[in-house]
Design an enzyme around this catalytic site. Structure first.
Site, mmCIF file in Angstrom:
data_model
loop_
_atom_site.group_PDB
_atom_site.id
_atom_site.type_symbol
_atom_site.label_atom_id
_atom_site.label_comp_id
_atom_site.label_asym_id
_atom_site.label_seq_id
_atom_site.Cartn_x
_atom_site.Cartn_y
_atom_site.Cartn_z
ATOM 1 N N ASP A 29 38.310 41.929 37.526
ATOM 2 C CA ASP A 29 37.687 43.259 37.582
ATOM 3 C C ASP A 29 37.073 43.721 36.262
ATOM 4 O O ASP A 29 36.819 44.901 36.093
ATOM 5 C CB ASP A 29 38.716 44.290 38.054
ATOM 6 C CG ASP A 29 39.748 44.600 36.981
ATOM 7 O OD1 ASP A 29 40.091 43.677 36.227
ATOM 8 O OD2 ASP A 29 40.188 45.752 36.889
ATOM 9 N N GLU A 30 36.872 42.816 35.346
ATOM 10 C CA GLU A 30 36.310 43.197 34.052
ATOM 11 C C GLU A 30 35.229 42.217 33.635
ATOM 12 O O GLU A 30 35.360 41.014 33.870
ATOM 13 C CB GLU A 30 37.389 43.125 32.958
ATOM 14 C CG GLU A 30 38.308 44.301 32.893
ATOM 15 C CD GLU A 30 39.320 44.111 31.776
ATOM 16 O OE1 GLU A 30 38.904 43.801 30.638
ATOM 17 O OE2 GLU A 30 40.521 44.247 32.054
#
Length: 439
Positions: A113-114
DNA sequence: TCTGGGGTCCTAGGACCC
DNA sequence: TCTGGGGTCCTAGGACCC
């Protein structure tokens, strides 16, 4: 002493690096897929018995990451608890990264998610400031995926990370070179990416309790007290970009591990061995799924006091077959296990992984036996795929399985049927293929 | 922070070699 | 038999991350 590792490359031209961090990613994905969950306190991680991710509604009610479900439910009685569905999250992740790549080819997929995005030099093509590009990225993700992200923008990765954390959710924070000090002044050192509890304690002893203080120390001081990783962070805090945004995708796993905690802690030899054989089976299943074979096997026993003891074993032949690994596992276990000590978890790491296809057969390997084993495990994997994990398993893991079933009756294991149904609904909505499972 | 699970990278020190 | 100096490889374990 002089640090004579590789010379540092410091980019002379200021970079524009964005760090994008999805807000409560797993929970947000669930809410995006199932709109009924919007505005409600949701957590994922049910199958593990702990909170893996909490929606902002849940966080507002005091639900924290990594706490057990019982405590979470206590602070938030109307909490909706969902098992993790990594297939869905991966799908969102892939789509999110696709969006980023419309803006810049230099996208580093840092985690599910990054991402770091190098925007340097792109102002012209987008007819606007770096900030406006970041804003565009943010709105595009929200429009297309129905999840929100926070973005930090600065001249180095470490600073971009600080920026993205500065305001959440849906934040957009830019830290230009001139304003770095404003963001570091009140920032405790352990909030800096790469500085953990240990280094923070070390820094505090040296009188450096904020990121600003640390960044203001001179190079001599830093080199005297720290090694490469923290010297690099020091540069990055000062706006000198050391860490490049690396676009190349990670080339598979370097190691695969499986650990599991059991309560209460135990010193029962056969029980603990059963736990660790189950770890081994799980790790092997994952390795085979990725077509990898291990050359090293690491055994871990975590003591009641959270100290780890373990042993590393070199394997005679790269493998991902438990049948071949049980003997080394047993030997290593006997060396490590101490009947006087209570253990709270066991673990196994398959390391030195290599592609299973490229394994050279040794001079003394029994070809027929290996071929037989390959066939057996192919069948095992097929059956597991159809009927669920651990439909078949080794006898040595049986005590662990019985324990799990026992817990299941007490309701600790999620109900399989309902999970499958909700999974199917989600898949349908996302246009994913339906898998029919006959139980 | 009384602590779940899954990863990566770095370093010091020993073994071994010239 | 002892003595330098120096290089490479490996491994244990620390530290950190999500």
């Amino acid at each position: 002493m002089e640090n004579i590792s590789r010379p540092l490359t410091i980019h002379s031209w200021p970079k524009a690096i964005a760090h994008v961090d999805a807000d409560a990613f797993f929970a947000s994905c669930e809410q995006a897929v199932n709109p009924e969950l919007k505005g409600k306190p949701v957590i994922t991680g049910k199958e593990r018995g702990i909170v893996a991710a909490a929606s902002y509604e849940a966080k507002a009610k005091g639900v924290k990451r990594a706490v057990n479900l019982f405590q979470a439910k206590k602070v938030c009685p109307d909490l909706i608890m969902l098992p993790s569905d990594y297939e869905i999250y991966s799908l969102f992740s892939v789509r999110m990264f696709e969006i980023f790549r419309r803006f810049s080819p230099d996208v580093e997929e840092y985690s599910i998610d990054e991402a770091f995005i190098d925007l340097t030099g792109l102002r012209r093509s987008f007819h606007g400031s770096y900030r406006s590009i970041a804003r565009k990225i943010q709105t595009t993700v929200e429009k297309e995926l129905d999840i929100t992200v926070s973005i930090g923008l600065s001249v180095s990765k470490v600073l971009a990370k600080i920026a993205s954390k500065h305001k959440k959710p849906k934040g957009l924070t830019a830290i230009p070179g001139r304003e770095i000090h404003r963001y570091l002044a009140d920032l405790p050192v352990d909030k800096v990416w790469g500085i953990g509890a240990n280094t923070a304690a070390h820094l505090r002893k040296l009188g450096q309790n904020t990121a600003l203080k640390f960044s203001r120390k001179d190079e001599e001081f830093v080199k005297k007290h720290f090694t490469k990783p923290h010297i690099e962070i020091w540069h990055e805090l000062n706006g000198r970009s050391i860490y490049p945004v690396t676009t190349e995708e990670r080339s598979g796993y370097k190691s695969i591990s499986k650990v599991k905690t059991f309560t209460p802690p135990s010193n029962d030899k056969s029980f603990i061995f059963a736990q660790i054989s189950k770890n081994l089976e799980n790790a092997c299943i994952k390795a085979r799924r990725h077509n990898l074979a291990a050359t090293r096997l690491i055994i871990l026993l975590r003591r009641k006091d959270f100290k780890d003891t373990g042993i590393e074993i070199k394997l005679t032949r790269p493998t991902a077959y438990p049948a071949e690994l049980f003997e080394p596992l047993r030997k290593g276990f006997i060396k490590t296990y101490n009947p006087k000590i209570f253990y709270r978890s066991t673990g196994v790491v398959l390391a030195g992984l290599m592609p299973a296809g490229s394994i050279q057969r040794g001079l003394f390997d029994d070809g027929t036996r290996i071929e037989g084993m390959r066939k057996i495990y192919m069948a095992v994997d097929k059956i597991s795929e159809r009927f669920g994990k651990h439909t078949l398993q080794h006898c040595s893991s049986l005590p662990a399985k019985l324990q799990a079933q026992h817990e299941g009756k007490r309701g600790d294991i999620p109900n399989r049927k309902t999970e499958l149904f909700s999974g199917e609904n989600k898949r349908q909505r996302l246009g994913m293929p339906l898998i029919t499972i006959n139980i």
